[in-house]
Design a protein around this motif. Structure first.
Motif, mmCIF file in Angstrom:
data_model
loop_
_atom_site.group_PDB
_atom_site.id
_atom_site.type_symbol
_atom_site.label_atom_id
_atom_site.label_comp_id
_atom_site.label_asym_id
_atom_site.label_seq_id
_atom_site.Cartn_x
_atom_site.Cartn_y
_atom_site.Cartn_z
ATOM 1 N N ARG A 129 0.828 -1.214 0.000
ATOM 2 C CA ARG A 129 0.000 0.000 0.000
ATOM 3 C C ARG A 129 0.861 1.261 0.000
ATOM 4 O O ARG A 129 0.474 2.285 -0.585
ATOM 5 C CB ARG A 129 -0.882 -0.018 1.253
ATOM 6 C CG ARG A 129 -1.731 1.239 1.464
ATOM 7 C CD ARG A 129 -2.886 1.325 0.501
ATOM 8 N NE ARG A 129 -3.654 2.545 0.726
ATOM 9 C CZ ARG A 129 -4.528 2.719 1.713
ATOM 10 N NH1 ARG A 129 -4.747 1.747 2.591
ATOM 11 N NH2 ARG A 129 -5.184 3.861 1.829
ATOM 12 N N GLN A 130 2.032 1.179 0.637
ATOM 13 C CA GLN A 130 2.840 2.391 0.758
ATOM 14 C C GLN A 130 4.313 2.041 0.990
ATOM 15 O O GLN A 130 4.629 1.064 1.658
ATOM 16 C CB GLN A 130 2.321 3.224 1.923
ATOM 17 C CG GLN A 130 2.933 4.605 2.063
ATOM 18 C CD GLN A 130 2.322 5.345 3.242
ATOM 19 O OE1 GLN A 130 2.758 5.191 4.373
ATOM 20 N NE2 GLN A 130 1.278 6.117 2.985
ATOM 21 N N ILE A 131 5.184 2.834 0.399
ATOM 22 C CA ILE A 131 6.618 2.765 0.678
ATOM 23 C C ILE A 131 7.078 4.177 1.007
ATOM 24 O O ILE A 131 6.775 5.125 0.281
ATOM 25 C CB ILE A 131 7.417 2.219 -0.516
ATOM 26 C CG1 ILE A 131 6.962 0.801 -0.872
ATOM 27 C CG2 ILE A 131 8.916 2.213 -0.196
ATOM 28 C CD1 ILE A 131 7.623 0.240 -2.110
ATOM 29 N N ALA A 132 7.785 4.323 2.120
ATOM 30 C CA ALA A 132 8.283 5.640 2.543
ATOM 31 C C ALA A 132 9.786 5.550 2.782
ATOM 32 O O ALA A 132 10.283 4.558 3.317
ATOM 33 C CB ALA A 132 7.579 6.093 3.817
ATOM 34 N N VAL A 133 10.506 6.597 2.361
ATOM 35 C CA VAL A 133 11.964 6.647 2.506
ATOM 36 C C VAL A 133 12.350 7.961 3.170
ATOM 37 O O VAL A 133 11.850 9.032 2.798
ATOM 38 C CB VAL A 133 12.673 6.535 1.142
ATOM 39 C CG1 VAL A 133 14.191 6.608 1.323
ATOM 40 C CG2 VAL A 133 12.276 5.246 0.435
ATOM 41 N N LYS A 134 13.248 7.892 4.142
ATOM 42 C CA LYS A 134 13.789 9.084 4.786
ATOM 43 C C LYS A 134 15.299 9.062 4.641
ATOM 44 O O LYS A 134 15.952 8.070 4.978
ATOM 45 C CB LYS A 134 13.403 9.122 6.271
ATOM 46 C CG LYS A 134 13.841 10.397 6.988
ATOM 47 C CD LYS A 134 13.349 10.407 8.432
ATOM 48 C CE LYS A 134 13.750 11.699 9.138
ATOM 49 N NZ LYS A 134 13.273 11.729 10.543
ATOM 50 N N ASP A 135 15.872 10.163 4.105
ATOM 51 C CA ASP A 135 17.312 10.184 3.897
ATOM 52 C C ASP A 135 18.033 10.829 5.075
ATOM 53 O O ASP A 135 17.420 11.250 6.064
ATOM 54 C CB ASP A 135 17.666 10.870 2.572
ATOM 55 C CG ASP A 135 17.201 12.317 2.496
ATOM 56 O OD1 ASP A 135 17.087 12.970 3.557
ATOM 57 O OD2 ASP A 135 16.959 12.803 1.383
ATOM 58 N N LEU A 136 19.356 10.915 4.968
ATOM 59 C CA LEU A 136 20.170 11.397 6.077
ATOM 60 C C LEU A 136 19.993 12.883 6.332
ATOM 61 O O LEU A 136 20.354 13.382 7.404
ATOM 62 C CB LEU A 136 21.644 11.079 5.798
ATOM 63 C CG LEU A 136 21.961 9.591 5.618
ATOM 64 C CD1 LEU A 136 23.436 9.396 5.331
ATOM 65 C CD2 LEU A 136 21.548 8.792 6.842
#
Length: 259
Positions: A129-136
């Motif tokens: 349903r969802q993919i979330a990415v947080k970078d540095l």
């Protein structure tokens, strides 16, 4: 004059070297920011989950799935935080979990994955349903899917059980019986009534079964039918239930070989 020309040449060469170093540094900084960019990483993860099964039959298999992203290349997502959300295709039952990176386990085939426990008493089709990415740098990129565009779907079904006779390596008895049951939504065994059971044979050396008889199950999930086994010497004999239900799996039962 010659000394002055040499000084000019050295000065120009030094300027050229400095310019080249500066450009290389800028390119390296640009590549570094791309490698750690949340949106760039997310774009590479939204394909078909490379380590996720298409179906689960419960309780033969645990009612859980390790849902993965697609693979990413190089260091594009190295060190970034990724979470995966799952829900039914009607958007109910949403749950999310932090995903682990497999780069240290499968170098060159790195992906993110998270394990979810699915309710066995509520079978159906689940999806990414969802993919979330947080970078540095603290930037977050999120992709939400619908049943139409979700890259990965997993169907969970309850197991069915088809048993029958005669069995053995030299079958001669012409009367074939079968009983069909399945796990119910409350975790008990239930008879499957009014379901079509196929009697099939396969010729020696063949990989294909053909149907020679069929009958529906009665009130107790029982079926019996006379079959001209004498017409199929040395043939393999099996029973087949092709489930018409979205929530119950099909079953195939090998009985043996006709004499």
């Amino acid at each position: 004059m010659n000394t002055m020309l040499r000084r000019v040449a050295v000065s120009l060469a030094a300027t050229a070297v400095a310019t080249t170093v500066a450009l290389a540094g800028a390119a390296g900084a640009s590549a570094g920011s791309t490698a750690g960019d949340a949106q760039s990483c997310l774009n590479s993860l939204t394909g078909r989950g490379t380590a996720t099964p298409a179906s689960i039959v419960y309780p033969a298999q645990p009612a859980q799935v390790t849902l993965s992203t697609s693979q990413y290349a190089g260091d594009l997502c190295k060190g970034l935080s990724v979470s995966i959300g799952i829900s039914r295709t009607d958007l109910t039952g949403f749950k999310a979990a932090n995903a682990g990176d497999s780069r240290w386990i499968t170098p060159g085939k790195q992906r993110f994955s998270a394990q979810f426990v699915l309710p066995p008493n509520q079978p159906g089709t689940w999806m990414t349903r969802q993919i979330a990415v947080k970078d540095l740098a603290g930037r977050t990129a999120v992709k939400t899917f619908t049943a139409t565009d979700s890259p990965t779907k997993v169907t969970i079904k309850r197991e069915s059980f088809l048993t029958g006779k005669p069995t053995g390596s030299a079958i001669t008895h012409p009367y074939v019986t079968a009983r069909l049951t399945a796990w119910s939504s409350v975790g008990t065994m239930a008879h499957l009534v009014g379901q079509n059971v196929l009697v099939q044979v396969r010729a020696p050396g063949s990989s294909t079964y053909v149907t020679i008889a069929q009958r529906r199950t009665g009130d107790s999930g029982y079926m019996g039918i006379s079959v001209p086994v004498g017409n199929y010497p040395k043939h393999d004999l099996r029973l087949v239930f092709i489930s018409p239900f979205q929530t119950i799996a099909s079953d195939y039962t090998y009985l043996g070989r006709i004499a």
